[in-house]
Design a protein around this motif. Structure first.
Motif, short mmCIF file in Angstrom:
data_model
loop_
_atom_site.label_atom_id
_atom_site.label_comp_id
_atom_site.label_asym_id
_atom_site.label_seq_id
_atom_site.Cartn_x
_atom_site.Cartn_y
_atom_site.Cartn_z
N GLY A 190 0.81 -1.21 0.00
CA GLY A 190 0.00 0.00 0.00
C GLY A 190 0.84 1.26 0.00
O GLY A 190 0.32 2.36 -0.22
N ASP A 191 2.15 1.12 0.25
CA ASP A 191 3.09 2.24 0.15
C ASP A 191 3.82 2.17 -1.19
O ASP A 191 3.81 1.14 -1.86
CB ASP A 191 4.11 2.20 1.29
N VAL A 192 4.47 3.27 -1.55
CA VAL A 192 5.24 3.32 -2.80
C VAL A 192 6.63 3.85 -2.52
O VAL A 192 6.80 4.80 -1.74
CB VAL A 192 4.54 4.21 -3.86
N ALA A 193 7.62 3.24 -3.15
CA ALA A 193 9.00 3.74 -3.09
C ALA A 193 9.47 4.00 -4.52
O ALA A 193 9.29 3.17 -5.40
CB ALA A 193 9.91 2.72 -2.42
N VAL A 194 10.04 5.19 -4.73
CA VAL A 194 10.53 5.58 -6.05
C VAL A 194 12.04 5.82 -5.96
O VAL A 194 12.48 6.60 -5.12
CB VAL A 194 9.83 6.87 -6.55
N ALA A 195 12.80 5.15 -6.81
CA ALA A 195 14.25 5.35 -6.85
C ALA A 195 14.60 6.08 -8.13
O ALA A 195 14.19 5.68 -9.22
CB ALA A 195 14.96 4.00 -6.80
N ILE A 196 15.37 7.16 -8.01
CA ILE A 196 15.79 7.94 -9.18
C ILE A 196 17.31 7.85 -9.29
O ILE A 196 18.03 8.34 -8.42
CB ILE A 196 15.34 9.40 -9.06
N THR A 197 17.79 7.19 -10.32
CA THR A 197 19.21 7.02 -10.54
C THR A 197 19.49 6.84 -12.01
O THR A 197 19.00 5.88 -12.62
CB THR A 197 19.80 5.83 -9.75
N HIS A 198 20.24 7.75 -12.60
CA HIS A 198 20.53 7.65 -14.03
C HIS A 198 21.33 6.39 -14.33
O HIS A 198 21.03 5.65 -15.27
CB HIS A 198 21.30 8.86 -14.51
N SER A 199 22.34 6.10 -13.53
CA SER A 199 23.20 4.96 -13.79
C SER A 199 22.51 3.63 -13.53
O SER A 199 22.88 2.60 -14.08
CB SER A 199 24.46 5.04 -12.93
N GLY A 200 21.49 3.66 -12.66
CA GLY A 200 20.80 2.42 -12.31
C GLY A 200 21.58 1.57 -11.33
O GLY A 200 21.14 0.46 -10.98
N SER A 201 22.72 2.06 -10.87
CA SER A 201 23.56 1.25 -9.98
C SER A 201 24.04 2.00 -8.74
O SER A 201 24.90 1.50 -8.02
CB SER A 201 24.78 0.73 -10.76
N VAL A 220 9.18 1.72 -7.85
CA VAL A 220 9.31 2.35 -9.17
C VAL A 220 10.75 2.82 -9.34
O VAL A 220 11.31 3.44 -8.44
CB VAL A 220 8.35 3.55 -9.31
N ALA A 221 11.34 2.54 -10.50
CA ALA A 221 12.68 3.03 -10.81
C ALA A 221 12.62 3.99 -11.98
O ALA A 221 12.03 3.69 -13.01
CB ALA A 221 13.61 1.86 -11.14
N VAL A 222 13.22 5.16 -11.80
CA VAL A 222 13.39 6.13 -12.88
C VAL A 222 14.87 6.11 -13.22
O VAL A 222 15.70 6.57 -12.43
CB VAL A 222 12.94 7.54 -12.46
N THR A 223 15.23 5.56 -14.37
CA THR A 223 16.64 5.32 -14.67
C THR A 223 16.94 5.42 -16.16
O THR A 223 16.07 5.19 -16.99
CB THR A 223 17.06 3.93 -14.14
N GLY A 224 18.18 5.74 -16.46
CA GLY A 224 18.63 5.76 -17.84
C GLY A 224 19.22 4.43 -18.27
O GLY A 224 19.62 4.27 -19.42
N ARG A 225 19.27 3.46 -17.36
CA ARG A 225 19.82 2.14 -17.64
C ARG A 225 18.78 1.07 -17.34
O ARG A 225 18.69 0.59 -16.21
CB ARG A 225 21.07 1.87 -16.80
N PRO A 226 17.96 0.68 -18.33
CA PRO A 226 16.91 -0.30 -18.07
C PRO A 226 17.44 -1.67 -17.66
O PRO A 226 16.67 -2.50 -17.16
CB PRO A 226 16.17 -0.38 -19.41
N GLY A 227 18.74 -1.90 -17.80
CA GLY A 227 19.31 -3.17 -17.35
C GLY A 227 20.11 -3.02 -16.08
O GLY A 227 20.80 -3.95 -15.66
N GLY A 228 20.01 -1.86 -15.42
CA GLY A 228 20.77 -1.60 -14.21
C GLY A 228 20.27 -2.37 -13.01
O GLY A 228 19.16 -2.91 -13.00
N ALA A 229 21.10 -2.40 -11.97
CA ALA A 229 20.78 -3.16 -10.76
C ALA A 229 19.47 -2.73 -10.12
O ALA A 229 18.74 -3.55 -9.55
CB ALA A 229 21.92 -3.02 -9.75
N VAL A 230 19.13 -1.44 -10.22
CA VAL A 230 17.92 -0.93 -9.56
C VAL A 230 16.66 -1.59 -10.10
O VAL A 230 15.66 -1.74 -9.39
CB VAL A 230 17.84 0.61 -9.71
N THR A 231 16.69 -2.03 -11.35
CA THR A 231 15.48 -2.61 -11.95
C THR A 231 15.14 -3.98 -11.38
O THR A 231 14.02 -4.45 -11.55
CB THR A 231 15.61 -2.70 -13.47
#
Length: 294
Positions: A190-201, A220-231
């Motif tokens: 019921g909560d949301v966490a959003v991570a913003i990282t261009h590198s994804g790592s 939710v991840a906002v990233t420039g690396r769709p294959g990064g660790a954050v995903t």
């Protein structure tokens, strides 16, 4: 082949390939560099023929297309055909994103404006609206939303939280990694966490998202690396594009442009879904601010 097609006609695609290269396997990188280097030649190839040309498999070609932001190879091929048509017409961008130390300030303004427009266009073109819609629904219904980001991405995190607060939602921005993890532990379904990282790592951003994910929050991840660790820990991935990095304009600056567009899209979607409560909350905040400056 005309001079430097990747720079003149396929700059956006080439920039995307460069940005994603660290997260690519060697076979995927081979396909990506081939299509960026010869859009006209590759536009004429079927998925089978491109796989043969690059010494890979059809599955690798399709995976590359998706990694570059296209639903499938057919969509990538259409984009390549567009680049090829531009090449044949002889039209090239009037500006280059390279900024020299001795450039007149008027040229700097023009080049940066061109760069920003291209970054916004690339981000919009590659944004998965299905995943965006799911993120909007989650934030609109959330008990609370935590947003993680450091450095330039931390500024974007603060921007998103400020927007959500103004429409009456509970939101927190965390740039301190210890506080981020401490707060992530308190999240639940019921909560949301959003991570913003261009590198994804960025570890200070990936770690609290991992904790939130394991606690059952929607992530939710906002990233420039769709294959990064954050995903790995993201229920929804919202991909950004960046302008080509240069000495006077590092990636941290250009990445923020795409991130801010994604944040705006997310916020407007949430405001639409919660309009009955968002509109009065916005009006109240405007009134409070106006009263403060009287």
């Amino acid at each position: 082949m005309p001079q430097d097609v990747t720079e003149i006609f396929g700059g956006a695609l080439a920039a995307r390939v460069r940005a994603l290269a660290p997260s690519m396997t060697r076979s995927v990188q081979r396909v990506a560099e081939t299509v960026a280097g010869d859009p006209a030649g590759c536009a004429a190839l079927t998925v089978t023929r491109l796989a043969e040309r690059t010494g890979t498999s059809e599955a690798t070609v399709v995976r590359t297309a998706r990694l570059l932001g296209y639903p499938g190879y057919r969509d990538l091929r259409l984009a390549l055909a567009g680049l090829a048509a531009q090449q044949r017409s002889g039209r090239a961008p009037a500006l280059t994103t390279d900024i020299a130390v001795d450039d007149p300030i008027a040229d700097v303004v023009a080049k940066l404006a061109h760069d920003e427009r291209q970054t916004l266009a690339d981000t919009a073109a590659g944004l998965d609206t299905v995943q965006l819609g799911a993120a909007v629904a989650a934030v609109a219904a959330a008990r609370r939303t935590d947003v993680y980001g450091v450095g330039a991405s931390g500024l974007v995190a603060q921007d998103l939280v400020q927007k959500l607060l103004r429409i009456g939602l509970v939101a927190h921005a965390h740039s301190d990694p210890h506080l981020a993890v401490t707060n992530a532990v308190q999240l639940r379904a019921g909560d949301v966490a959003v991570a913003i990282t261009h590198s994804g790592s960025t570890r200070d951003v990936v770690e609290p998202l991992r904790v939130a994910f394991e606690r059952g929050a929607t992530t939710v991840a906002v990233t420039g690396r769709p294959g990064g660790a954050v995903t790995q820990y993201a229920d929804q991935v919202l991909t950004t594009s960046t302008a080509r990095e240069s000495e006077l304009r590092p990636a941290a600056m250009s990445s923020r442009t795409g991130q801010l567009l994604v944040v705006d899209c997310l916020f407007v979607g949430v405001a639409q879904r919660t309009y009955d409560t968002a509109a009065p909350a916005l009006a109240a905040s405007y009134e409070a601010l106006a009263h403060r400056h009287r």
